[in-house]
Structure formats: C-alpha cells, structure tokens
Design a protein around this motif. Structure first.
Motif, PDB file in Angstrom:
ATOM      1  N   VAL A 273       0.318  -1.448   0.415  1.00 22.96           N
ATOM      2  CA  VAL A 273      -0.151  -0.342   0.043  1.00 22.96           C
ATOM      3  C   VAL A 273       0.642   0.973   0.178  1.00 22.96           C
ATOM      4  CG1 VAL A 273      -1.756   0.968   1.788  1.00 22.96           C
ATOM      5  CG2 VAL A 273      -1.573  -0.522   1.023  1.00 22.96           C
ATOM      6  N   THR A 274       0.792   2.727  -0.590  1.00 23.56           N
ATOM      7  CA  THR A 274       1.275   3.354  -0.777  1.00 23.56           C
ATOM      8  C   THR A 274       0.127   4.555  -0.483  1.00 23.56           C
ATOM      9  OG1 THR A 274       2.926   2.516  -2.692  1.00 23.56           O
ATOM     10  CG2 THR A 274       2.913   4.774  -2.704  1.00 23.56           C
ATOM     11  N   ARG A 275       0.609   5.577   0.707  1.00 25.37           N
ATOM     12  CA  ARG A 275      -0.175   6.434   0.293  1.00 25.37           C
ATOM     13  C   ARG A 275       0.158   8.149   0.007  1.00 25.37           C
ATOM     14  NH1 ARG A 275      -1.757   7.791   6.079  1.00 25.37           N
ATOM     15  NH2 ARG A 275       0.704   7.394   6.963  1.00 25.37           N
ATOM     16  N   SER A 276      -0.823   8.446  -1.176  1.00 29.81           N
ATOM     17  CA  SER A 276      -0.202  10.142  -1.693  1.00 29.81           C
ATOM     18  C   SER A 276      -0.163  10.858  -0.637  1.00 29.81           C
ATOM     19  CB  SER A 276      -1.574  10.573  -2.530  1.00 29.81           C
ATOM     20  OG  SER A 276      -2.275  10.284  -1.627  1.00 29.81           O
ATOM     21  N   ILE A 277       0.290  12.219  -0.754  1.00 29.14           N
ATOM     22  CA  ILE A 277       0.629  13.310   0.135  1.00 29.14           C
ATOM     23  C   ILE A 277      -1.186  13.470   0.715  1.00 29.14           C
ATOM     24  CG2 ILE A 277       0.062  14.786  -1.147  1.00 29.14           C
ATOM     25  CD1 ILE A 277       2.914  14.583   1.584  1.00 29.14           C
ATOM     26  N   ALA A 278      -2.322  13.630  -0.075  1.00 29.10           N
ATOM     27  CA  ALA A 278      -3.320  13.516   0.063  1.00 29.10           C
ATOM     28  C   ALA A 278      -4.431  12.552   1.038  1.00 29.10           C
ATOM     29  CB  ALA A 278      -4.130  13.814  -0.926  1.00 29.10           C
ATOM     30  N   ASP A 279      -4.201  11.502   1.132  1.00 28.58           N
ATOM     31  CA  ASP A 279      -3.844  10.595   2.035  1.00 28.58           C
ATOM     32  C   ASP A 279      -3.747  10.591   3.027  1.00 28.58           C
ATOM     33  OD1 ASP A 279      -5.506   9.364  -0.390  1.00 28.58           O
ATOM     34  OD2 ASP A 279      -3.257   7.695  -0.887  1.00 28.58           O
ATOM     35  N   ARG A 280      -2.515  10.719   3.497  1.00 28.62           N
ATOM     36  CA  ARG A 280      -1.519  11.071   5.002  1.00 28.62           C
ATOM     37  C   ARG A 280      -1.804  12.368   5.390  1.00 28.62           C
ATOM     38  NH1 ARG A 280       4.035  12.579   2.577  1.00 28.62           N
ATOM     39  NH2 ARG A 280       4.501  13.293   4.765  1.00 28.62           N
ATOM     40  N   TRP A 281      -2.293  13.573   4.684  1.00 28.65           N
ATOM     41  CA  TRP A 281      -2.309  14.341   4.916  1.00 28.65           C
ATOM     42  C   TRP A 281      -4.176  14.100   5.849  1.00 28.65           C
ATOM     43  CZ3 TRP A 281      -7.499  16.905   3.179  1.00 28.65           C
ATOM     44  CH2 TRP A 281      -7.692  18.119   3.238  1.00 28.65           C
ATOM     45  N   ILE A 282      -4.999  13.484   4.910  1.00 30.23           N
ATOM     46  CA  ILE A 282      -6.475  13.516   5.774  1.00 30.23           C
ATOM     47  C   ILE A 282      -6.345  12.442   6.978  1.00 30.23           C
ATOM     48  CG2 ILE A 282      -7.039  11.585   4.176  1.00 30.23           C
ATOM     49  CD1 ILE A 282      -9.597  14.822   5.286  1.00 30.23           C
ATOM     50  N   VAL A 283      -5.496  11.518   7.054  1.00 27.01           N
ATOM     51  CA  VAL A 283      -5.458  11.177   7.984  1.00 27.01           C
ATOM     52  C   VAL A 283      -5.361  11.978   8.912  1.00 27.01           C
ATOM     53  CG1 VAL A 283      -4.275   9.297   8.627  1.00 27.01           C
ATOM     54  CG2 VAL A 283      -5.051   8.935   7.457  1.00 27.01           C
ATOM     55  N   ALA A 284      -4.656  12.290   8.864  1.00 29.67           N
ATOM     56  CA  ALA A 284      -3.709  13.370  10.396  1.00 29.67           C
ATOM     57  C   ALA A 284      -4.832  14.724  10.716  1.00 29.67           C
ATOM     58  CB  ALA A 284      -2.343  14.576   9.861  1.00 29.67           C
ATOM     59  N   GLU A 285      -5.426  15.616   9.811  1.00 28.20           N
ATOM     60  CA  GLU A 285      -6.345  15.699   9.692  1.00 28.20           C
ATOM     61  C   GLU A 285      -7.611  14.963  10.946  1.00 28.20           C
ATOM     62  OE1 GLU A 285      -6.644  19.330   9.231  1.00 28.20           O
ATOM     63  OE2 GLU A 285      -4.991  18.724   9.065  1.00 28.20           O
ATOM     64  N   LEU A 286      -7.789  13.802  10.819  1.00 26.33           N
ATOM     65  CA  LEU A 286      -8.070  13.192  11.439  1.00 26.33           C
ATOM     66  C   LEU A 286      -7.762  12.767  13.222  1.00 26.33           C
ATOM     67  CD1 LEU A 286     -10.969  11.323  11.184  1.00 26.33           C
ATOM     68  CD2 LEU A 286      -9.751   9.177  10.794  1.00 26.33           C
ATOM     69  N   GLN A 287      -7.178  12.945  12.754  1.00 27.15           N
ATOM     70  CA  GLN A 287      -6.423  12.721  14.636  1.00 27.15           C
ATOM     71  C   GLN A 287      -6.433  14.469  15.461  1.00 27.15           C
ATOM     72  OE1 GLN A 287      -5.098   9.614  14.578  1.00 27.15           O
ATOM     73  NE2 GLN A 287      -5.399   9.457  12.606  1.00 27.15           N
ATOM     74  N   TRP A 320     -12.208  18.619   0.173  1.00 26.38           N
ATOM     75  CA  TRP A 320     -11.158  19.086  -0.289  1.00 26.38           C
ATOM     76  C   TRP A 320     -10.289  17.317  -1.189  1.00 26.38           C
ATOM     77  CZ3 TRP A 320      -8.216  22.620  -1.834  1.00 26.38           C
ATOM     78  CH2 TRP A 320      -8.836  23.633  -1.911  1.00 26.38           C
ATOM     79  N   TYR A 321     -10.631  16.649   0.536  1.00 25.28           N
ATOM     80  CA  TYR A 321     -10.197  15.190   0.194  1.00 25.28           C
ATOM     81  C   TYR A 321     -10.502  14.075  -1.126  1.00 25.28           C
ATOM     82  CZ  TYR A 321      -8.209  10.435   0.348  1.00 25.28           C
ATOM     83  OH  TYR A 321      -7.907   9.203   0.298  1.00 25.28           O
ATOM     84  N   VAL A 322     -12.214  14.342  -1.063  1.00 21.86           N
ATOM     85  CA  VAL A 322     -12.501  12.981  -2.891  1.00 21.86           C
ATOM     86  C   VAL A 322     -12.091  14.183  -3.385  1.00 21.86           C
ATOM     87  CG1 VAL A 322     -14.550  13.262  -3.528  1.00 21.86           C
ATOM     88  CG2 VAL A 322     -14.892  13.192  -0.565  1.00 21.86           C
ATOM     89  N   GLU A 323     -12.147  15.546  -3.736  1.00 23.47           N
ATOM     90  CA  GLU A 323     -11.797  15.732  -5.092  1.00 23.47           C
ATOM     91  C   GLU A 323     -10.313  15.184  -5.447  1.00 23.47           C
ATOM     92  OE1 GLU A 323     -13.357  17.293  -6.856  1.00 23.47           O
ATOM     93  OE2 GLU A 323     -15.008  16.809  -5.668  1.00 23.47           O
ATOM     94  N   LEU A 324      -9.233  15.467  -4.481  1.00 24.76           N
ATOM     95  CA  LEU A 324      -8.019  15.027  -4.755  1.00 24.76           C
ATOM     96  C   LEU A 324      -7.886  13.349  -4.884  1.00 24.76           C
ATOM     97  CD1 LEU A 324      -6.309  16.901  -1.842  1.00 24.76           C
ATOM     98  CD2 LEU A 324      -6.011  17.393  -3.878  1.00 24.76           C
ATOM     99  N   ALA A 325      -8.816  13.163  -3.856  1.00 23.14           N
ATOM    100  CA  ALA A 325      -8.760  11.462  -3.903  1.00 23.14           C
ATOM    101  C   ALA A 325      -8.627  10.374  -5.870  1.00 23.14           C
ATOM    102  CB  ALA A 325      -9.602  10.909  -3.421  1.00 23.14           C
ATOM    103  N   LYS A 326      -9.782  11.616  -6.631  1.00 23.50           N
ATOM    104  CA  LYS A 326     -10.327  11.504  -7.262  1.00 23.50           C
ATOM    105  C   LYS A 326      -8.598  11.552  -8.698  1.00 23.50           C
ATOM    106  CE  LYS A 326     -14.960  13.729  -7.851  1.00 23.50           C
ATOM    107  NZ  LYS A 326     -15.843  14.630  -7.628  1.00 23.50           N
ATOM    108  N   VAL A 327      -8.488  12.617  -8.422  1.00 26.14           N
ATOM    109  CA  VAL A 327      -7.367  13.172  -9.646  1.00 26.14           C
ATOM    110  C   VAL A 327      -6.218  11.312  -8.688  1.00 26.14           C
ATOM    111  CG1 VAL A 327      -4.878  13.837  -9.499  1.00 26.14           C
ATOM    112  CG2 VAL A 327      -6.806  15.465  -8.738  1.00 26.14           C
TER     113      VAL A 327
END
Length: 564
Positions: A273-287, A320-327
């Motif tokens: 599993v590779t996480r993008s910068i957007a994936d890492r960001w939303i997980v951090a924001e969730l915390q 934000w994240y849903v739109e970034l995830a589309k990319v």
C-alpha cells in the motif's frame, strides 16, 4: 458542591456550566420550610392517618397506623392530600435501583454519571434528589449535573401555548401542512381572543407549512445550539443547513462506494500500500478532529463538538479530500490506488462513528455498508469503540504541502470568478515564486490543475508580477509567491463593467444603510430581520472593497474611478 460519605470522604458534584454551583449553594445557605402537601387527584397520597381526636399516625399502611394508634382501621382517616411531586421525584435515583434492599444495581449504578436538566428546577429537583439520596444511602445521586439551555423562538420569546409559538419536534422531523400547524398552534389557548392573531402570524411565517428535515438534522441543530448560555434561540434555517450536511455525507458515501465497488480496498494487509500526500494529510487531520471532539464532549460543549464534526466532514473530507482522491484514483500504480481506496473507506468509517452520537440514524445506515470495507465487524455502530486520536498518525509535512495547495487553488478559483471565466473553461496559471516553493508546487501540479481547472501551470523564478496586463492576480505573502491567470483582458471594457457593478452594489448599500438608520425599523422589526440587514450591509461593504481593488488593477495610473 461537596458532600461527605458515611466514612467522611468528600463526594463532589460538578455542575456544568460551573456558575450554576452558586445557585445550588445559595439555596442550601438559605433553606426554608417546605410544604410537602398538594391538593391534587394524582400522586403519592400522604401516609398519615388521623383518629377522631386529631392525633396523627405516620405509617407505611393503614394496618401499621392502626397498630400504632391502638385503634381499629375503620376509626382512622387518611390524609386526603398527596405529596409534592418534587418530594416523590426526589426519591428517583435510589428507589429505581431497588432501595431499600441492597441490590447489585444499587451498588453498581449509584452514583450515576450525569443528570441533564434545566436551571429552573435546580431548587425543586436537583437539590432535593441530593438531599434524599444522601440521607437514605449515604451516597450522592450523580457525579455531574449538566444544565441545558431553555429553548426560545427565533425572536428570543419564550415558547408557550398562549403565544402560539411552539414548534413540535415531530413536525420538524416529518414535516406538516400549514393548516395542521395552525390547528396545533391554536389548540388549548389560554386567551381565546389571541386565536386570530396567532393564525395570521403562523400562516405568514410558514405559508407552506414545515418541510421534513429528518431526525438527524433536528438533532444536529440542537447540538450546534447547545452553548453554555441560559437560553438559546431556535433558528429554523439551521435545520435546513444540517439537512444539507446529512445529504452531503450521504452523497460522499455514494461516491466512495461507487469508486471501491469490486476493487481492492486494502483488507489484505500482506499486499503493498502506498499513500499519497493527500492520503497522509486527511489521516493526520482526522487525528486532530478526533482529539477536538473528544475534548469538547468531555466538557459538555456539544456545540463545539458539532462544529468540529461539521467542519471536518464538509470542508476537509468532502470538499478537499474527495476531490484530491479523484486525481489519485486516475493515476498511480496498484499500490497507490489501493492506498487511496483504503484511506477513503477507513476515514469515512471513522467519520460515521465520530458523528454517530449526533446523527445516529444516517450513520447507522451508512455504517452497515461501509464497515466491512474498512475491516470492521459488529451488529451496530452504536456498540463500536468511539474514535480516539493516534499521535503516531500526525503528519506535519503532509499538512504543510496541502496548506500550500489550498492557498493556490482557493486564490485561483477566486480569480476565475473575478474574471468571469466559465466553470467548464480551462485557463493557464502563471506562478512567480522562490526556487523552494516552485519545487513544492511542481509536485502538486496534477492536484492544482484538476481542482482549479487549469490548462497549464507555468512556474518561473522570482516574485514579481508574471506580466499579464489587466488579468486578475494575487500575492501569497506567506509563500513569497505571485500568481496570475493567463488570460487577455480589455482593460477599458473591464473597467466599465466593474464600475457599473460597483454602482449597483453601492445603491443597495445605501438602501440598507437608510433602513438601519431608521430607529423605528430597528426597534420594531424582529431581531433576526435587523440582524439580516446588518449582515447585508457588511456584505455590501466587503464587495465594494473587492471591486475597488479590481477597478484599480485595470485603471490607468492616476486615472480617477467613480468610487464615490
């Protein structure tokens, strides 16, 4: 408030908000006699019997009273009054747990965690429950007392049948017609002469009745209004806003399910599993939001907890994240796409658990479908563990990069609106910045192009204006960066258009100012109407400031503009 237990150890009762403790203490410091009898047809009849001589015998029943008096039951008369309802209800905390028997329930659940009530019955109920429970059991009845606000209508008036301004929560949930609303508002009036006025006001205020907002939207509304104030003014428009929130959450869930259907969502931990910068960001924001919501719930700040949930779901996840995830889902290898799908479903599943206490119905419905995709099992979301922040998942680097992306995208979008670029049209963006920021922007280029609808992004060294005369531009001071749309503008025509728009806005501002300068309007109009006019004036002045800046941009040097 502190009360000693049988061993002499202090037992504290915490009031929330804390200032209500003084009310409690004031009552105890100024105790008066309490008349516990009431002349009603219902209630607990006073356990006192009289003989012919007027002697009083207090007992559990007539037989015991007869034994104490030494006279037959037939010669005794029980008091006809009943106990004050607060005397009876003061016994609630321990009597419902099996008292006077020493039951497991009494041992386990006394004291309970919290009592939720209104400030108007601190004297009548709260104090008396404490008195009765400590007297009979030696324990306090509860550890905390949460005093909620009294709900008033949108104009700050107390809701009452005589005013005809009560809204039934079931009508807010299910909706109702104006005729049914009028019938309910005018039923059982104390003053019949008010019927006509109440009906007219109701039909004027709710000409189409009440729409169905649903239970979740109504719950969210009251949670968001639950400040520490003594009263709260109910605002119907908030119900509509939170219904829109529920729809947004539903639609985001549909998007996630549509994009992960039949695909690998990372349930097999052995696969890469590779996480993008957007994936890492939303997980951090969730915390961060998990920490904030838990903190506010512990302090009974349901309004701030609701605000944190709303902001994260609407702004960060959906916008934000849903739109970034589309990319991310449109590029990358299998591991990267697996990482994005995994993040989409796992963050969404956590959102559902986080919001469940406020909006239980929609979150339960969605969780039943989302949970298996996130590796969760269980009969109901209501028995799942509540989310807690994990400091190990914070990511300052990802947060910094997405903050830069947001700044550029938000300003680019504003410039598109300012230049009246059609939503479907792609234009170029010129960026003049430092070498280090340029490198960061290049790494975010695909996100930037997609979210700002750009045909190209041209980055050059230096921080001076990129050089497209008359085109909208912005200076991002925090990043020492200058951005500008790559479009051709006719300065003269654009200036004329802006001047005409400014004149229109200025006329509307003057109308609003005149209305607010009218003392009769300010004192007689409903408070929410006056507030709306003040908001309109502030909005007009903000728009004028933006237009003046745009006019200056397209005006020749030293040429005056019609801004008076």
């Amino acid at each position: 408030a502190s009360i000693a237990d049988p061993a002499g150890k202090p037992q504290r009762i915490r009031f929330v908000p804390a200032h209500w403790t003084s009310w409690y203490d004031h009552w105890l410091a100024n105790v008066h006699d309490w008349c516990i009898s009431r002349q009603l047809w219902w209630g607990h009849r006073i356990p006192a019997w009289y003989d012919d001589a007027g002697n009083i015998f207090v007992a559990r029943n007539a037989a015991e009273a007869a034994k104490r008096s030494g006279k037959p039951v037939s010669s005794l008369r029980q008091d006809e009054d009943v106990l004050d309802t607060w005397f009876s209800s003061a016994l609630w905390c321990h009597s419902t747990l099996g008292w006077p028997e020493k039951t497991p329930e009494l041992e386990t659940f006394l004291p309970s965690s919290v009592l939720v009530t209104g400030f108007d019955i601190i004297f009548f109920w709260v104090v008396r429950m404490v008195m009765m429970t400590t007297y009979f059991t030696g324990k306090i009845p509860f550890r905390e007392v949460y005093i909620n606000s009294i709900v008033r209508d949108e104009e700050g008036q107390k809701m009452s049948k005589s005013r005809g301004n009560i809204l039934d929560p079931l009508d807010l949930i299910d909706g109702t017609t104006v005729d049914a609303l009028v019938k309910k508002q005018t039923y059982g009036l104390v003053l019949e002469k008010q019927r006509e006025a109440i009906e007219k006001r109701t039909r004027r205020q709710f000409p189409d009745g009440l729409p169905a907002f649903g239970a979740d939207a109504v719950r969210f509304t009251f949670a968001s209004l639950a400040t520490f104030g003594r009263t709260l003014n109910f605002d119907l428009s908030r119900c509509e806003g939170y219904r829109n929130f529920c729809n947004k959450l539903w639609n985001a869930s549909r998007f996630v399910l549509m994009n992960v259907d039949g695909k690998d969502v990372g349930l097999d931990e052995s696969r890469p599993v590779t996480r993008s910068i957007a994936d890492r960001w939303i997980v951090a924001e969730l915390q961060s939001v998990e920490e904030e919501v838990n903190k506010q719930l512990a302090e009974y700040r349901f309004d701030l907890a609701a605000k944190a949930i709303y902001g994260f779901v609407w702004n960060e996840y959906c916008d934000w994240y849903v739109e970034l995830a589309k990319v991310d889902l449109a590029r990358g290898d299998d591991a990267a796409q697996r990482g994005t799908r995994r993040t989409l479903v796992r963050v969404l599943e956590t959102i559902l658990r986080l919001a469940h206490p406020v909006i239980p119905f929609i979150t339960e419905e969605l969780w039943q479908t989302i949970a298996p995709l996130a590796g969760k099992r269980g009969e109901s979301i209501s028995v799942q563990a509540y989310p807690r922040a994990d400091p190990e998942k914070r990511d300052e680097a990802a947060a910094s990069e997405i903050a830069l992306l947001k700044e550029v995208v938000s300003n680019a979008r504003e410039m598109r609106v300012e230049a009246r670029v059609q939503p479907g049209e792609r234009v170029g963006l010129a960026i003049a910045t430092t070498a280090s920021t340029a490198e960061r922007v290049r790494a975010l280029n695909e996100y930037l192009s997609a979210l700002a609808r750009l045909s190209q992004v041209n980055i050059r060294a230096g921080t001076s204006a990129p050089g497209f005369d008359g085109a909208p531009s912005r200076i991002l001071a925090a990043y020492d960066t200058h951005i500008q749309l790559e479009i051709k503008v006719d300065p003269a025509a654009e200036r004329e258009r802006l001047l005409n728009e400014r004149a229109h806005v200025d006329r509307e501002r003057e109308k609003t100012k005149a209305k607010l300068a009218n003392e009769r309007f300010v004192t007689r109009a409903p408070a929410h109407v006056v507030a709306q006019e003040r908001e309109r004036l502030a909005s007009s002045e903000a728009t004028l400031a933006k237009l003046d800046a745009q006019i200056a941009r397209v005006s020749p040097v030293n040429q005056p503009s019609r801004t008076q």
